[in-house]
Design a protein around this motif. Sequence first.
Motif, PDB file in Angstrom:
ATOM      1  N   GLY A 127       2.102  -3.249  -5.792  1.00  0.00           N
ATOM      2  CA  GLY A 127       2.426  -2.634  -4.507  1.00  0.00           C
ATOM      3  C   GLY A 127       1.328  -1.732  -3.988  1.00  0.00           C
ATOM      4  N   SER A 128       0.861  -0.808  -4.827  1.00  0.00           N
ATOM      5  CA  SER A 128      -0.174   0.131  -4.383  1.00  0.00           C
ATOM      6  C   SER A 128      -1.501  -0.569  -4.130  1.00  0.00           C
ATOM      7  N   GLY A 129      -1.907  -1.419  -5.064  1.00  0.00           N
ATOM      8  CA  GLY A 129      -3.172  -2.135  -4.892  1.00  0.00           C
ATOM      9  C   GLY A 129      -3.152  -3.069  -3.700  1.00  0.00           C
ATOM     10  N   GLY A 130      -2.040  -3.779  -3.519  1.00  0.00           N
ATOM     11  CA  GLY A 130      -1.927  -4.706  -2.402  1.00  0.00           C
ATOM     12  C   GLY A 130      -1.969  -4.011  -1.059  1.00  0.00           C
ATOM     13  N   VAL A 131      -1.259  -2.889  -0.939  1.00  0.00           N
ATOM     14  CA  VAL A 131      -1.242  -2.145   0.327  1.00  0.00           C
ATOM     15  C   VAL A 131      -2.636  -1.621   0.666  1.00  0.00           C
ATOM     16  N   VAL A 132      -3.332  -1.090  -0.339  1.00  0.00           N
ATOM     17  CA  VAL A 132      -4.679  -0.550  -0.097  1.00  0.00           C
ATOM     18  C   VAL A 132      -5.627  -1.663   0.343  1.00  0.00           C
ATOM     19  N   TYR A 133      -5.583  -2.806  -0.334  1.00  0.00           N
ATOM     20  CA  TYR A 133      -6.490  -3.910   0.026  1.00  0.00           C
ATOM     21  C   TYR A 133      -6.189  -4.425   1.434  1.00  0.00           C
ATOM     22  N   ILE A 134      -4.912  -4.653   1.728  1.00  0.00           N
ATOM     23  CA  ILE A 134      -4.543  -5.161   3.056  1.00  0.00           C
ATOM     24  C   ILE A 134      -4.947  -4.168   4.144  1.00  0.00           C
ATOM     25  N   TRP A 135      -4.748  -2.865   3.866  1.00  0.00           N
ATOM     26  CA  TRP A 135      -5.124  -1.843   4.860  1.00  0.00           C
ATOM     27  C   TRP A 135      -6.631  -1.865   5.115  1.00  0.00           C
ATOM     28  N   LEU A 136      -7.430  -1.937   4.050  1.00  0.00           N
ATOM     29  CA  LEU A 136      -8.881  -1.975   4.204  1.00  0.00           C
ATOM     30  C   LEU A 136      -9.327  -3.232   4.954  1.00  0.00           C
ATOM     31  N   ALA A 137      -8.746  -4.382   4.572  1.00  0.00           N
ATOM     32  CA  ALA A 137      -9.117  -5.632   5.226  1.00  0.00           C
ATOM     33  C   ALA A 137      -8.686  -5.659   6.680  1.00  0.00           C
ATOM     34  N   TYR A 138      -7.569  -5.020   6.972  1.00  0.00           N
ATOM     35  CA  TYR A 138      -7.067  -4.975   8.352  1.00  0.00           C
ATOM     36  C   TYR A 138      -7.895  -4.018   9.210  1.00  0.00           C
ATOM     37  N   GLU A 139      -8.126  -2.804   8.711  1.00  0.00           N
ATOM     38  CA  GLU A 139      -8.867  -1.813   9.488  1.00  0.00           C
ATOM     39  C   GLU A 139     -10.304  -2.244   9.753  1.00  0.00           C
ATOM     40  N   SER A 140     -10.878  -3.002   8.848  1.00  0.00           N
ATOM     41  CA  SER A 140     -12.260  -3.472   9.020  1.00  0.00           C
ATOM     42  C   SER A 140     -12.334  -4.725   9.891  1.00  0.00           C
ATOM     43  N   THR A 141     -11.171  -5.204  10.360  1.00  0.00           N
ATOM     44  CA  THR A 141     -11.015  -6.441  11.165  1.00  0.00           C
ATOM     45  C   THR A 141     -11.349  -7.700  10.352  1.00  0.00           C
ATOM     46  N   LEU A 142     -11.453  -7.564   9.026  1.00  0.00           N
ATOM     47  CA  LEU A 142     -11.740  -8.732   8.185  1.00  0.00           C
ATOM     48  C   LEU A 142     -10.626  -9.764   8.282  1.00  0.00           C
ATOM     49  N   LEU A 143      -9.359  -9.307   8.209  1.00  0.00           N
ATOM     50  CA  LEU A 143      -8.242 -10.246   8.293  1.00  0.00           C
ATOM     51  C   LEU A 143      -8.211 -10.942   9.646  1.00  0.00           C
ATOM     52  N   PHE A 187     -12.728  -3.896  -5.472  1.00  0.00           N
ATOM     53  CA  PHE A 187     -13.115  -2.850  -6.423  1.00  0.00           C
ATOM     54  C   PHE A 187     -12.345  -1.559  -6.142  1.00  0.00           C
ATOM     55  N   ILE A 188     -12.239  -1.200  -4.854  1.00  0.00           N
ATOM     56  CA  ILE A 188     -11.466  -0.019  -4.481  1.00  0.00           C
ATOM     57  C   ILE A 188      -9.995  -0.195  -4.875  1.00  0.00           C
ATOM     58  N   MET A 189      -9.475  -1.400  -4.685  1.00  0.00           N
ATOM     59  CA  MET A 189      -8.096  -1.713  -5.073  1.00  0.00           C
ATOM     60  C   MET A 189      -7.887  -1.474  -6.572  1.00  0.00           C
ATOM     61  N   CYS A 190      -8.851  -1.879  -7.385  1.00  0.00           N
ATOM     62  CA  CYS A 190      -8.737  -1.694  -8.835  1.00  0.00           C
ATOM     63  C   CYS A 190      -8.744  -0.214  -9.216  1.00  0.00           C
ATOM     64  N   ILE A 191      -9.534   0.574  -8.506  1.00  0.00           N
ATOM     65  CA  ILE A 191      -9.554   2.018  -8.768  1.00  0.00           C
ATOM     66  C   ILE A 191      -8.171   2.620  -8.505  1.00  0.00           C
ATOM     67  N   VAL A 192      -7.555   2.198  -7.407  1.00  0.00           N
ATOM     68  CA  VAL A 192      -6.217   2.678  -7.063  1.00  0.00           C
ATOM     69  C   VAL A 192      -5.213   2.279  -8.150  1.00  0.00           C
ATOM     70  N   ILE A 193      -5.279   1.032  -8.598  1.00  0.00           N
ATOM     71  CA  ILE A 193      -4.363   0.563  -9.653  1.00  0.00           C
ATOM     72  C   ILE A 193      -4.577   1.358 -10.939  1.00  0.00           C
ATOM     73  N   TRP A 194      -5.844   1.638 -11.275  1.00  0.00           N
ATOM     74  CA  TRP A 194      -6.143   2.406 -12.490  1.00  0.00           C
ATOM     75  C   TRP A 194      -5.545   3.807 -12.407  1.00  0.00           C
ATOM     76  N   ILE A 195      -5.659   4.427 -11.236  1.00  0.00           N
ATOM     77  CA  ILE A 195      -5.083   5.763 -11.049  1.00  0.00           C
ATOM     78  C   ILE A 195      -3.565   5.726 -11.190  1.00  0.00           C
ATOM     79  N   VAL A 196      -2.937   4.715 -10.582  1.00  0.00           N
ATOM     80  CA  VAL A 196      -1.487   4.575 -10.662  1.00  0.00           C
ATOM     81  C   VAL A 196      -1.053   4.400 -12.119  1.00  0.00           C
TER      82      VAL A 196
END
Length: 539
Positions: free
Chosen positions: A506-522, A471-480
């Motif tokens: 690019g923007s949506g993918g980076v944001v999602y990967i960053w969130l998933a990585y920082e949360s240790t989900l990945l 959902f956060i990724m979609c918000i970023v894409i909408w802003i872009v």
Amino acid sequence: MSNIVRGAMLLTTASFLSKFLGMIYVIPFNAMVGETGGTLFSFAYTPYNIILSISTIGVPMAVSKFVSKYNALGDYETGRRMFKAGITLLMITGVIAFLALFFGAEWLAGNYVTNEDAGSIAVGDVTYVIRMVSFALLIIPAMSIVRGFFQGYHSMGPTAVSQVVEQIVRIMFLLTAAFIVMVVLDGDIVTAVGFATFAAFIGGIASVIVLWVYWRKRKTHLDLYVQEQTYTNNIPMKDLFMELLSYAGPFVLVGLATSLYQLVDQFTFERAMVAAGNGDIWNIAFSAINFYGHKLVIIPVTLAIGLSLAILPALTESFTQNNRSLLYEQINQALQIVMVLVIPAVVGLSFLSNEAYGALYGLENIEITGSLLSWYAPVGLLFALFTVSSSLLQGINQQRFAVISLSAGLLLKILLNIQLIHMFGSKGAILGTALAVGTAVTLNLWRVKSAIHFPYKQLIKRTMLIIIFAFIMCIVIWIVKAVFGMFIPYEEERWAAIVMLTLGVGSGGVVYIWLAYESTLLERTLGDRVRVLDKIFRR
């Protein structure tokens, strides 16, 4: 667990490359043959895929399960005997399948196109392209069993390499033939599509050569297993085939799932659209859903395909050895990998549907095609879950239930498809598929839980977190899109759609990967294979 992830990533990479190439070639192919060519191509490939699955009777995947089981028991000779007998069987069924499709092509074509006045496709055109693709059945079934044999030894390389080589050779022949027919000889679309479907036979030959090279290199090593074993079950060949076919039956229907849903569309879509007063756009809508759009939607599903192939031998071993804790861990990881990677992919594709379709296939009729892709993209998650959940059932020896779940979903598609198209237009076909696949997935997951008392609590918690990140990724894409859309005419120019698609992904993918990585989900889902991201995000 590392073997599962390694094997899954290898097969997923190969499948992704294969599907990615399958998407890229469609761009010049679409430019040469258009929507009419896409519809003709789909008319040929759907029955071909169904007949192919029936002719292999699920043996390649069943051989993978069979060989893995007896290897775990230290009986390598039994797996080798089954392999040799299986090749002979599939050579025979391949010839029968070729004859059935070749001589049944005219009957199929007559049922697909019931009103030739509603479009530019004639019964004879469909008959021709179906007959051209049928030649691949002479070689593909017997070739596929070799892949299954190697997978039974947890060796995914031969399958991965042969898939990629097969696809590259097929696409090179397909595009070259279409270019010669359409550009050099100024021929017609039907001839071009006919040679494009015949490319499946050429690709099959290339795959056979690759697998033969692998077999020559590894035969000595594989023979050592047989020579050093101390015990063999000496099971009669009749009993071996009975056991193999008990595994194989459900694999047939699982492999047929997507093609069966598309087959229902092929028999009902044109007549339902004409009856609903939309006969002038049925050709455009059909190709957007079942050919051009499907090429995009199926890319995230390649993860599930690779995962299901890789996890089956490991699940079978854990179940055979009654290692319940490892079995739970493997199932959890399989489902979570699908969620963490497929959910953002299908959500992003749905959110960028106009840009994706316009960038690849052009902006003509984008108000129809882009909208259909937006609706169809989420169905990719259901396809992925069905593929993996069916493999889970097969791994825990509940493969027969996959027949029940698929049959229930298919029955819903058959009963409701025409009514849904009448109510919602071309989107009705997508809703029918979503309802059908969703029902099958729900039944499969319920069966896994009831058969081995598998707990879904961890999967549900992590899925909720993934949805929040998406959902956060979609918000970023909408802003872009809102910012760059002020000076990039992505709704009017194809080059602008390509730019906006790149920026959005690019923007949506980076944001999602960053969130998933920082949360240790990945890390929790994929293990230590995400350490490469340490250097990027410096956690």
